[in-house]
Design a protein around this motif. Structure first.
Motif, short mmCIF file in Angstrom:
data_model
loop_
_atom_site.label_atom_id
_atom_site.label_comp_id
_atom_site.label_asym_id
_atom_site.label_seq_id
_atom_site.Cartn_x
_atom_site.Cartn_y
_atom_site.Cartn_z
N ILE A 45 0.83 -1.20 0.00
CA ILE A 45 0.00 0.00 0.00
C ILE A 45 0.87 1.25 0.00
O ILE A 45 0.52 2.26 -0.64
CB ILE A 45 -0.95 -0.02 1.21
N GLU A 46 2.00 1.19 0.67
CA GLU A 46 2.93 2.33 0.66
C GLU A 46 3.45 2.56 -0.76
O GLU A 46 3.58 3.72 -1.19
CB GLU A 46 4.10 2.06 1.61
N GLU A 47 3.71 1.49 -1.49
CA GLU A 47 4.19 1.62 -2.87
C GLU A 47 3.14 2.23 -3.78
O GLU A 47 3.46 2.80 -4.82
CB GLU A 47 4.61 0.25 -3.40
N LYS A 48 1.89 2.13 -3.39
CA LYS A 48 0.80 2.72 -4.16
C LYS A 48 0.65 4.21 -3.86
O LYS A 48 -0.21 4.89 -4.44
CB LYS A 48 -0.51 1.99 -3.88
N GLY A 49 1.45 4.72 -2.94
CA GLY A 49 1.42 6.14 -2.60
C GLY A 49 0.31 6.53 -1.65
O GLY A 49 0.03 7.72 -1.46
N MET A 50 -0.33 5.55 -1.00
CA MET A 50 -1.51 5.85 -0.19
C MET A 50 -1.21 6.07 1.28
O MET A 50 -2.03 6.65 2.00
CB MET A 50 -2.54 4.73 -0.34
#
Length: 226
Positions: A45-50
């Motif tokens: 989820i961090e990699e998705k920028g969220m």
């Protein structure tokens, strides 16, 4: 499952911007999975920028401006929670712009073999107006060919990502009637005519018009977003 549920909570505002996510142990109990799974989910989820993960400070939700809206899971969840169809409206606008530009490029660069392939795709559409699935496949083949012949891979990749996710939404694919298919076929004919003539301007305009009109034909009646 963990990624999907947390992303859904963020997209729907259950976890609003700057909200602090529960700690790893609490998430592990809540989802009934190991902490290793939770860590992997949070990393995804961090990699998705969220979200932002700060050691010893916790994990907080980021503003929507930072989200990767082309990420398959993010886009899927946004479509699942698209009550006003605003996401699908935006998708039609983006597709019309990108595919319009690609149609213009194809009109400029087309070869006799490519024209023949587009004609074959159009013939396949005409032969399948009474078959929902086959017509949709032939329609997709026509668009894929136009995009491929444009030689603009970035625009092609973005468009295919948007289109593949949108097709998973029943609201995007509704109103599959012969009348709608016949209108779509006529619009594709105008695109092909412009490409065949090498007319960049009309190829772009015809493709833009088709995508926006096709969406209006399928769009369920909902209140438009402001």
């Amino acid at each position: 499952m963990v990624v999907h549920d947390i992303v859904t909570a963020i997209v729907t505002g259950t976890l609003p911007e700057k909200a602090l996510l529960p700690i790893e142990a609490e998430l592990s109990v809540h989802f009934g999975v190991s902490r290793t799974v939770i860590r992997e989910a949070i990393r995804s989820i961090e990699e998705k920028g969220m979200i932002t993960v700060v050691r010893k400070s916790g994990t907080t939700v980021r503003h929507r401006d930072h989200w990767n809206l082309l990420d398959p899971v993010v886009l899927q969840v946004m479509l699942e929670n698209d009550a006003t169809l605003g996401v699908l409206d935006d998708l039609a606008i983006v597709r019309s712009s990108l595919e319009g530009a690609m149609a213009a490029a194809t009109a400029q660069r087309r070869t006799p073999d490519e024209i023949a392939e587009l004609e074959a795709a159009l013939d396949a559409m005409g032969a399948t107006v009474d078959d929902v699935e086959k017509f949709a496949d032939a329609d997709g083949d026509f668009h894929a060919a136009v995009m491929s012949f444009s030689h603009i891979p970035l625009a092609e990749g973005i468009t295919k990502t948007l289109y593949s996710r949108a097709r998973q939404s029943a609201r995007f694919t509704r109103n599959a009637t012969r009348a709608a298919f016949e209108a779509t076929l006529e619009e594709h004919e105008r695109v092909l005519d412009a490409i065949r003539d090498g007319d960049r301007e009309h190829a772009e305009a015809a493709m833009r018009y088709h995508i926006l009109e096709a969406w209006e034909r399928r769009r369920p009646p909902t209140e438009r977003k402001p």
